[in-house]
Design a protein around this motif. Structure first.
Motif, PDB file in Angstrom:
ATOM      1  N   ARG A 194       6.760  58.356  60.313  1.00 35.35           N
ATOM      2  CA  ARG A 194       6.533  59.769  60.013  1.00 35.35           C
ATOM      3  C   ARG A 194       5.461  60.366  60.925  1.00 35.35           C
ATOM      4  N   ALA A 195       4.490  59.540  61.303  1.00 39.41           N
ATOM      5  CA  ALA A 195       3.461  60.035  62.224  1.00 39.41           C
ATOM      6  C   ALA A 195       4.063  60.392  63.578  1.00 39.41           C
ATOM      7  N   HIS A 196       5.218  59.808  63.873  1.00 32.97           N
ATOM      8  CA  HIS A 196       5.891  60.094  65.149  1.00 32.97           C
ATOM      9  C   HIS A 196       7.015  61.106  64.979  1.00 32.97           C
ATOM     10  N   GLY A 197       7.125  61.672  63.768  1.00 36.28           N
ATOM     11  CA  GLY A 197       8.114  62.711  63.541  1.00 36.28           C
ATOM     12  C   GLY A 197       9.468  62.237  63.090  1.00 36.28           C
ATOM     13  N   LEU A 198       9.599  60.969  62.708  1.00 33.92           N
ATOM     14  CA  LEU A 198      10.884  60.452  62.238  1.00 33.92           C
ATOM     15  C   LEU A 198      11.047  60.740  60.750  1.00 33.92           C
ATOM     16  N   ALA A 199      12.202  61.254  60.378  1.00 37.77           N
ATOM     17  CA  ALA A 199      12.515  61.443  58.964  1.00 37.77           C
ATOM     18  C   ALA A 199      13.005  60.120  58.381  1.00 37.77           C
ATOM     19  N   VAL A 200      12.587  59.810  57.156  1.00 34.62           N
ATOM     20  CA  VAL A 200      12.949  58.540  56.515  1.00 34.62           C
ATOM     21  C   VAL A 200      13.632  58.831  55.189  1.00 34.62           C
ATOM     22  N   ALA A 201      14.876  58.431  55.069  1.00 35.43           N
ATOM     23  CA  ALA A 201      15.631  58.631  53.840  1.00 35.43           C
ATOM     24  C   ALA A 201      15.222  57.597  52.795  1.00 35.43           C
ATOM     25  N   ILE A 202      15.172  58.021  51.541  1.00 35.38           N
ATOM     26  CA  ILE A 202      14.844  57.120  50.440  1.00 35.38           C
ATOM     27  C   ILE A 202      16.137  56.558  49.862  1.00 35.38           C
ATOM     28  N   THR A 203      16.225  55.221  49.790  1.00 34.78           N
ATOM     29  CA  THR A 203      17.379  54.563  49.182  1.00 34.78           C
ATOM     30  C   THR A 203      16.940  53.881  47.888  1.00 34.78           C
ATOM     31  N   GLU A 204      17.902  53.379  47.149  1.00 34.70           N
ATOM     32  CA  GLU A 204      17.608  52.813  45.834  1.00 34.70           C
ATOM     33  C   GLU A 204      16.961  51.436  45.953  1.00 34.70           C
ATOM     34  N   GLY A 205      15.797  51.309  45.324  1.00 32.41           N
ATOM     35  CA  GLY A 205      15.124  50.022  45.276  1.00 32.41           C
ATOM     36  C   GLY A 205      15.553  49.225  44.049  1.00 32.41           C
ATOM     37  N   SER A 206      14.817  48.168  43.766  1.00 31.68           N
ATOM     38  CA  SER A 206      15.155  47.317  42.627  1.00 31.68           C
ATOM     39  C   SER A 206      13.889  46.688  42.074  1.00 31.68           C
ATOM     40  N   GLU A 207      13.833  46.555  40.743  1.00 29.59           N
ATOM     41  CA  GLU A 207      12.693  45.864  40.129  1.00 29.59           C
ATOM     42  C   GLU A 207      12.658  44.395  40.550  1.00 29.59           C
ATOM     43  N   GLU A 208      13.813  43.845  40.930  1.00 22.87           N
ATOM     44  CA  GLU A 208      13.846  42.452  41.384  1.00 22.87           C
ATOM     45  C   GLU A 208      13.224  42.294  42.765  1.00 22.87           C
ATOM     46  N   ASN A 209      13.077  43.394  43.469  1.00 18.54           N
ATOM     47  CA  ASN A 209      12.510  43.358  44.814  1.00 18.54           C
ATOM     48  C   ASN A 209      10.990  43.537  44.765  1.00 18.54           C
ATOM     49  N   PHE A 210      10.355  42.852  43.828  1.00 19.63           N
ATOM     50  CA  PHE A 210       8.904  42.989  43.691  1.00 19.63           C
ATOM     51  C   PHE A 210       8.182  42.107  44.702  1.00 19.63           C
ATOM     52  N   LYS A 211       6.954  42.462  44.952  1.00 17.30           N
ATOM     53  CA  LYS A 211       6.140  41.743  45.935  1.00 17.30           C
ATOM     54  C   LYS A 211       5.265  40.725  45.222  1.00 17.30           C
ATOM     55  N   ILE A 212       5.424  39.462  45.553  1.00 17.63           N
ATOM     56  CA  ILE A 212       4.586  38.420  44.963  1.00 17.63           C
ATOM     57  C   ILE A 212       3.157  38.637  45.441  1.00 17.63           C
ATOM     58  N   THR A 213       2.273  38.921  44.506  1.00 14.27           N
ATOM     59  CA  THR A 213       0.894  39.285  44.845  1.00 14.27           C
ATOM     60  C   THR A 213      -0.124  38.460  44.075  1.00 14.27           C
ATOM     61  N   HIS A 214       0.125  38.239  42.792  1.00 10.69           N
ATOM     62  CA  HIS A 214      -0.817  37.533  41.926  1.00 10.69           C
ATOM     63  C   HIS A 214      -0.206  36.225  41.426  1.00 10.69           C
ATOM     64  N   PRO A 215      -1.003  35.290  40.936  1.00 10.27           N
ATOM     65  CA  PRO A 215      -0.458  34.004  40.469  1.00 10.27           C
ATOM     66  C   PRO A 215       0.678  34.156  39.467  1.00 10.27           C
ATOM     67  N   GLY A 216       0.578  35.125  38.545  1.00 13.66           N
ATOM     68  CA  GLY A 216       1.626  35.313  37.545  1.00 13.66           C
ATOM     69  C   GLY A 216       2.962  35.728  38.134  1.00 13.66           C
ATOM     70  N   ASP A 217       2.963  36.263  39.358  1.00 13.39           N
ATOM     71  CA  ASP A 217       4.216  36.686  39.980  1.00 13.39           C
ATOM     72  C   ASP A 217       5.112  35.504  40.323  1.00 13.39           C
ATOM     73  N   PHE A 218       4.511  34.333  40.515  1.00 21.71           N
ATOM     74  CA  PHE A 218       5.325  33.145  40.798  1.00 21.71           C
ATOM     75  C   PHE A 218       6.180  32.796  39.578  1.00 21.71           C
ATOM     76  N   ALA A 219       5.587  32.862  38.409  1.00 23.08           N
ATOM     77  CA  ALA A 219       6.350  32.574  37.190  1.00 23.08           C
ATOM     78  C   ALA A 219       7.463  33.602  37.005  1.00 23.08           C
ATOM     79  N   ARG A 220       7.161  34.847  37.308  1.00 28.74           N
ATOM     80  CA  ARG A 220       8.187  35.901  37.203  1.00 28.74           C
ATOM     81  C   ARG A 220       9.344  35.621  38.163  1.00 28.74           C
ATOM     82  N   ALA A 221       9.009  35.232  39.389  1.00 30.47           N
ATOM     83  CA  ALA A 221      10.047  34.942  40.377  1.00 30.47           C
ATOM     84  C   ALA A 221      10.877  33.728  39.971  1.00 30.47           C
ATOM     85  N   GLU A 222      10.219  32.699  39.459  1.00 29.25           N
ATOM     86  CA  GLU A 222      10.944  31.500  39.045  1.00 29.25           C
ATOM     87  C   GLU A 222      11.877  31.793  37.877  1.00 29.25           C
ATOM     88  N   GLY A 223      11.453  32.677  36.975  1.00 33.79           N
ATOM     89  CA  GLY A 223      12.321  33.080  35.877  1.00 33.79           C
ATOM     90  C   GLY A 223      13.553  33.819  36.383  1.00 33.79           C
TER      91      GLY A 223
END
Length: 401
Positions: A194-223
């Protein structure tokens, strides 16, 4: 036909996730064959990519080299620098589209990837996101010295707000030009675009596409993995349990000279002559060490401990073997089993074989049942038959720990 590159960003340290190594190299699950976070991320993009680049931290090179069929690029001090390095590595190779994805978003559904690719048919930029549905508060510390913590001091309008995800996809030349022109650090590649003037379309994300960040996220991913395995056992479980096994062979020879003993597989065996070599000439341990290096595709003893270096003159061979098995563990492997064969007429190995197995097992820190030592003669043929020296062959099988 559109030529697609995928750039996996894996150069961060991920300290909030805990563990002995960065989160992208940790396993999801406790089984020895469980895939690492980054393995899952790469596997998700295989069906769509003509090439995959992994941008890794310089300190993680040994870990990154265990990845197969990817291009490796060393990252930089910031995300923007790392992504730019990956894009530059792909430059000039005829890619039309690039998908830039965080390795920590390991369990991205196929539909999210396909949604971005579909949007890129008509846009130069597209990225998945989830609309913010929760109320938004602004917090601040209390002005009362007796109260600790943050308190709500206002609300924010959530209209039009989205939670950004990856992969963030772009026309390749457009995002490369944007990164070359960008100064400073950006939250993600959409900001750079966007800083270079490119338009970016928003597409549908997913709750399953979460970012592993904290220790508890490993258990969530394994589940989530367990749920997927139940829903599609043939498709998903197969990917989860395939073992990563490495096999290596080693061979070594040492001639006899003056002396009254030989070192064989860590055991001092009385004999009328000694084996000659730059180190202690333990022919069995040398062959096994080379077998481990071979399984790891990391050369041989001579590359790690050059005979031209005087510091290794007369060195005890356990130094070499400990280094080899230590390197294996750094790369995520453990010893499945190993087999050493000594070829000689004399001394007789049989009376010492049990001690040799125990010595090798102790040096490598493995169960003695994983270590085999045996001997054979060459029926008095060749240099071993003439008792001019001893030869040894070894095989080592390693498995991802």
């Amino acid at each position: 036909m559109t030529k697609i590159a995928v750039l996996i960003v894996a150069a961060g340290r991920g300290t909030r996730a805990g563990g002995e190594m960065p989160k992208q190299w940790q396993r999801l699950g406790t089984a020895p064959t469980a895939l690492r976070v980054i393995d899952h991320a790469i596997a998700a993009f295989r069906p769509y990519a003509d090439a995959i680049v992994v941008v890794h931290h310089a300190d993680d090179l040994d870990l990154a080299q265990s990845l197969e069929n990817v291009m490796l690029v060393a990252g930089g001090a910031t995300r923007s620098v790392s992504v730019k390095a990956g894009l530059e590595a792909l430059s000039g190779q005829g890619f039309d589209t690039v998908l830039i994805h965080d390795a920590a978003r390991a369990l991205i559904p196929a539909g999210v990837i396909e949604g971005v690719l579909t949007a890129l048919e008509t846009h130069k930029g597209a990225a998945p996101a989830l609309m913010v549905t929760d109320a938004l508060w602004h917090g601040a510390s209390s002005q009362n010295a007796a109260e600790t913590g943050n308190f709500v001091d206002g609300t924010r309008d959530r209209s039009g707000l989205y939670r950004a995800q990856t992969p963030q996809g772009f026309a390749f030349d457009a995002i490369l030009t944007a990164h070359r022109a960008f100064q400073g650090e950006a939250a993600d590649d959409v900001e750079v675009a966007r800083a270079h003037g490119l338009a970016v379309a928003i597409t549908e994300g997913s709750e399953e596409n979460f970012k592993i960040t904290h220790p508890g996220d490993f258990a969530r991913a394994e589940g989530l993995l367990r749920q997927r395995a139940q829903d599609k056992p043939q498709e998903y479980t197969a990917m989860e349990i395939r073992p990563d096994i490495r096999l290596g062979n080693g061979y070594d020879v040492h001639r006899f000279g003056e002396g009254d003993h030989v070192w064989l597989c860590g055991v001092k065996v009385p004999h009328e002559r000694s084996l000659q070599g730059h180190s202690d000439a333990d022919v069995g341990m040398h062959a096994l060490t080379d077998a481990i290096y071979g399984a790891l595709a990391r050369g041989d003893i001579g590359q790690h401990f050059p005979p031209s270096d005087p510091q290794w003159k007369g060195a005890e061979s356990h130094i070499f073997l400990r280094h080899a098995i230590g390197l294996a563990r750094e790369m995520g492997y453990e010893m499945m089993n190993c087999d050493v064969t000594l070829v000689c007429e004399r001394p007789k190995v049989g009376p010492h074989a049990a001690s040799m197995r125990a010595a090798l097992a102790d040096i490598m820190g493995v169960d003695v049942e994983k270590v085999s030592v045996k001997a054979t003669t060459s029926e008095r043929l060749g240099f071993t038959g003439r008792e001019e020296g001893i030869a040894s062959l070894a095989t080592a099988a390693l498995i991802k720990s």
